[in-house]
Enzyme design. Structure first.
Site, PDB file in Angstrom:
ATOM      1  CG  ASP A 230      -2.132   0.987   0.979  1.00 59.46           C
ATOM      2  OD1 ASP A 230      -2.059   1.816   0.043  1.00 59.46           O
ATOM      3  OD2 ASP A 230      -3.119   0.923   1.735  1.00 59.46           O
TER       4      ASP A 230
HETATM    5  C1  BGC Z   1      -4.931   3.478   0.111  1.00 59.20           C
HETATM    6  C2  BGC Z   1      -5.019   2.513  -1.054  1.00 59.20           C
HETATM    7  C3  BGC Z   1      -4.764   3.243  -2.338  1.00 59.20           C
HETATM    8  C4  BGC Z   1      -3.414   3.920  -2.260  1.00 59.20           C
HETATM    9  C5  BGC Z   1      -3.066   4.706  -3.504  1.00 59.20           C
HETATM   10  C6  BGC Z   1      -3.654   4.275   0.095  1.00 59.20           C
HETATM   11  O1  BGC Z   1      -3.694   5.279   1.056  1.00 59.20           O
HETATM   12  O2  BGC Z   1      -5.031   2.763   1.321  1.00 59.20           O
HETATM   13  O3  BGC Z   1      -6.273   1.894  -1.088  1.00 59.20           O
HETATM   14  O4  BGC Z   1      -4.846   2.353  -3.420  1.00 59.20           O
HETATM   15  O5  BGC Z   1      -3.407   4.827  -1.160  1.00 59.20           O
HETATM   16  O6  BGC Z   1      -3.863   5.826  -3.612  1.00 59.20           O
END
Ligand code: BGC
Length: 741
Positions: A230
């Site tokens: 993530d």
């Molecule tokens: C979120 C993800 C997301 C990623 C990119 C993170 O903060 O938890 O779900 O895909 O950011 O935006």
């Protein structure tokens, strides 16, 4: 000339180039290397969020227009895998048209508490429903040559302290509830990527957990794809790579790449581990390149229509005393800010810039043959003035039926934080009371990403339509359902509790000082309310239709593949419509803790008036298994399973009992095994009992009443007692012989 394989490509790269490949170039793209172009990975999940200008992962900067399909909270309620497959295909077409190689979704985390701020991005409180729908979406998306990223692996069930919190979960609920949805998607849809979560699980960061990322995901589930972090989840890059995390996102500006290079140089990281990760990155890039088509376009009007179809299929008619559907010449007044300015998605990284935006008010006006007066009643933030209330009351008293739109204000529900209550804004509830006082025919239409408490008024209004967050075409879908152009067929993918205090995680959410204890264990969602026989406002699986369905000729047959459930469903009412047949199983005399019933399969059936259809729902044998902590393996317990077919978890229409053959398991015996366990062992039992006189031949266990009392005592301890007649060495030999049998 054939393209070089990922292994060949990686074999030709330097150590630095390999390290670079396993992290991002910037916010949304992977790094290039000789023979490896860069690709874009972007959110996700219910549309393509491709940012043009400044990049951020919190949804702050604008992205290109894309169809905003209904978020997962809505899609989950469709209970319609075929529909999610089509939404996946459409997402894939849009991603390809925008040269996006991987779309970051779907999210299949379990809705553990209704307070989770990000529940709008998740499908259900049930792992089978989440897994089946998630797999359908991934299959659709990937059929277009665009990769999915199933997320957030794993146990990311709250936003509070999400980057540090340790989700402390016993292994059975972890396996049977929280990992099961991921396992289903991985095994049924082979997502190109899996995104690890920010949080820790039982103390270990998901981003550097070898048990999670390698033992479970790859060795047990057979996952072949890539694990991406993530955004910002990596704490220790070397530890992550070693644990099985292949790609760090976003870019660390080369800092952590240098750490990898240094670790290989120092001998603390094996270069083959880096090679493996780099090969997986190249493999993902090659798939994306093969799927790319620079001339690809998509039909925005057709996708808007699909978004509306999906939204209509996802709305749940919770209650209806007959006031709905409306006819075009019904006298109605529309009240509520969100009827005109819809809240159609949640805040944070999943915010899509829609190609169009319908609102319910315009769409209702288009379907009505009469003037439709409107009063906002409250403002965007949920607050209201006396003038707004007076205007609403005037409109309500002059109308035949009031369509009152209520919901959670956007500022209260977002990625990044959790809610601390389930209430609609007090001013909206006051508005409801004021409107009800002048017009009892008040239909409540809801917009909310997480469930809200309805028990304050559910019994006093004639109809409630749960609209969740419905995406860009939700306004049209809402009008269609209210007027019966579409017959509602959504079902609750999560329980609506009577009150927050009743919810399973209450008292254990969101934890403190870095730990959250999943104290409810296996009893998540409806499993909890059923086990405690508690009232709920609206149960899991519930949803009304404008027609009626009857179930007949149910049968259940067990074989090696599981249980085949067959029945006939007939549309016995006056309208065409769709029903969701739900199959639950239970095993009442189980030797392990279980919920009274668990969803194991479902089917959405579309039936014209008077039509019948035979429906077959296949319950997979592996879905009957529990995780046996003694032998660390999935195990099907044998016995008479109750197979229940229902229109909801609390509207069971037919039941059968079917004998399922159990797996033969051997739990190795040791001195810590109880006398009861030894006795139950088919080989060891008779051998050992004969040796210690438990077969009635005398000795310490010769007396049946003594035997009963001592059943729970470890055999090693008992053998130490005077007069047992067995020496420790002799017992060890007996146990070894028994285990070898
Ligand atoms: C979120 C993800 C997301 C990623 C990119 C993170 O903060 O938890 O779900 O895909 O950011 O935006």
């Amino acid at each position: 000339m054939t393209n070089p394989t990922p292994e060949e490509v990686v074999g030709s790269l330097s150590l630095e180039q390999k390290a670079g490949l396993t992290s991002g170039a910037d916010f949304w793209t992977s790094q290039e290397a000789p023979g490896v172009p860069s690709i874009m990975l972007t959110d996700g999940p219910h549309g393509v969020r491709k940012q043009q200008g400044g990049s951020d992962h919190l949804g702050l900067n604008a992205s290109v227009p894309a169809t905003c399909f209904p978020p997962a909270v809505a899609l989950g309620s469709s209970f319609d895998a075929e529909l999610l497959g089509r939404v996946g295909v459409a997402l894939g077409e849009e991603a390809r048209a925008e040269s996006v190689g991987v779309l970051l979704g779907p999210g299949v985390n379990i809705k553990r508490s209704p307070l989770c701020g990000r529940n709008f991005e998740y499908l259900s409180e049930d792992p089978i429903l989440s897994g089946v729908l998630g797999a359908a979406l991934v299959n659709g998306l990937q059929s277009q040559g665009v990769g999915a990223s199933v997320k957030h692996f794993a146990a990311n069930n709250q936003e509070t302290d999400r980057m540090r919190i340790s989700a402390d979960i016993d292994e059975r609920p972890l396996r049977e509830i929280y990992l099961r949805s991921f396992q289903r998607v991985v095994q049924d849809a082979a997502p190109w990527t899996v995104m690890c979560s920010y949080n820790r699980i039982n103390g270990v960061f998901a981003s550097q957990d070898p048990w999670l990322l390698t033992s479970v995901l790859r060795e047990e589930w057979g996952y072949q794809g890539l694990v991406v972090s993530d955004w910002g989840a990596v704490v220790d890059r070397v530890a992550s790579l070693t644990a099985g995390l292949d790609l760090e996102m976003p870019s660390s500006g080369g800092r952590t790449d240098a750490e990898l290079v240094a670790a290989v140089g120092a001998g603390t990281l094996s270069e083959t581990v880096l090679d493996t990760a780099a090969v997986r990155v190249v493999d993902m890039v090659q798939k994306a390149v093969a799927g790319a088509d620079s001339s690809a376009t998509y039909d925005a009007a057709a996708h808007h229509a699909l978004a509306r179809e999906a939204a209509a299929a996802s709305m749940v008619l919770l209650k209806n005393d007959g006031v709905l559907p409306l006819s075009p010449d019904s006298s109605v007044a529309v009240i509520g800010h969100v009827a005109q300015a819809p809240r159609y998605q949640g805040a944070g990284s999943s915010q899509i810039n829609p190609t169009r935006l319908d609102n319910a008010l315009d769409e209702i006006r288009a379907l009505s043959t009469l003037e439709v007066p409107f009063a906002a009643g409250y403002s965007e933030d949920g607050s209201s003035t006396p003038e707004q209330t007076a205007e609403a009351v005037a409109a309500a008293s002059a109308a035949g039926t009031v369509l009152l739109f209520l919901g959670v204000p956007a500022a209260q529900e977002s990625e990044g934080f959790d809610r601390d209550h389930l209430e609609l804004p007090a001013q909206q509830l006051e508005l409801l009371e004021a409107v009800l006082a002048v017009n009892a025919r008040t239909v409540v239409v809801l917009s909310n990403g997480g469930v809200v408490r309805l028990s304050a008024f559910a019994e006093r209004v004639p109809a409630i339509l749960e609209g969740w967050l419905l995406g860009q075409a939700g306004g049209g879908a809402t009008a269609q359902v209210l007027y019966g152009v579409v017959n509602p067929a959504g079902r609750l993918a999560e329980t609506i509790p009577v009150r927050l205090e009743d919810t399973p995680a209450y008292g254990n959410f969101p934890g403190e000082h870095g730990h959250v204890r999943y104290g409810e264990g296996l009893l998540v969602g409806y499993r909890w309310y059923d086990a405690r026989d508690m009232p709920v406002s609206f149960p899991f699986g519930h949803g009304l239709s404008y027609t009626t369905f009857e179930y007949s000729d149910m049968s259940a047959v067990a074989d090696d593949a599981g249980i085949t459930v067959s029945l006939t469903v007939t549309n016995t009412g006056g309208r065409d419509g769709a029903d969701v047949v739900q199959v639950y199983t239970g095993l009442s005399d189980s030797s392990v803790a279980r919920a009274p019933q668990e969803l194991k399969g479902f089917a959405k059936v579309h039936l014209a008036v008077g039509a019948s259809s035979s429906v077959v729902v296949q319950v997979r044998r592996e879905d009957l298994a529990y995780w046996d902590t003694r032998i660390s393996a999935w195990t099907v317990e044998g016995g008479p399973y109750t197979v229940s077919v229902g229109a909801s978890s609390r509207d069971i229409r037919a039941e059968a009992s079917v004998e399922v053959a159990g797996d033969e398991i051997r739990v190795p015996l040791s001195v810590d095994s109880t006398i009861g366990e030894v006795m139950a062992h088919p080989v060891a039992g008779p051998m050992i009992m004969a040796a210690v006189g438990g077969d009635g031949s005398g000795g310490i266990l010769g007396d049946p009443s003594m035997l009963k009392m001592l059943e729970s005592a470890p055999i090693g301890r008992m053998m130490g007692f005077p007069g047992s007649g067995v020496e420790p060495e002799q017992l060890a030999q007996l146990l070894a012989a028994a285990n070898a049998e």
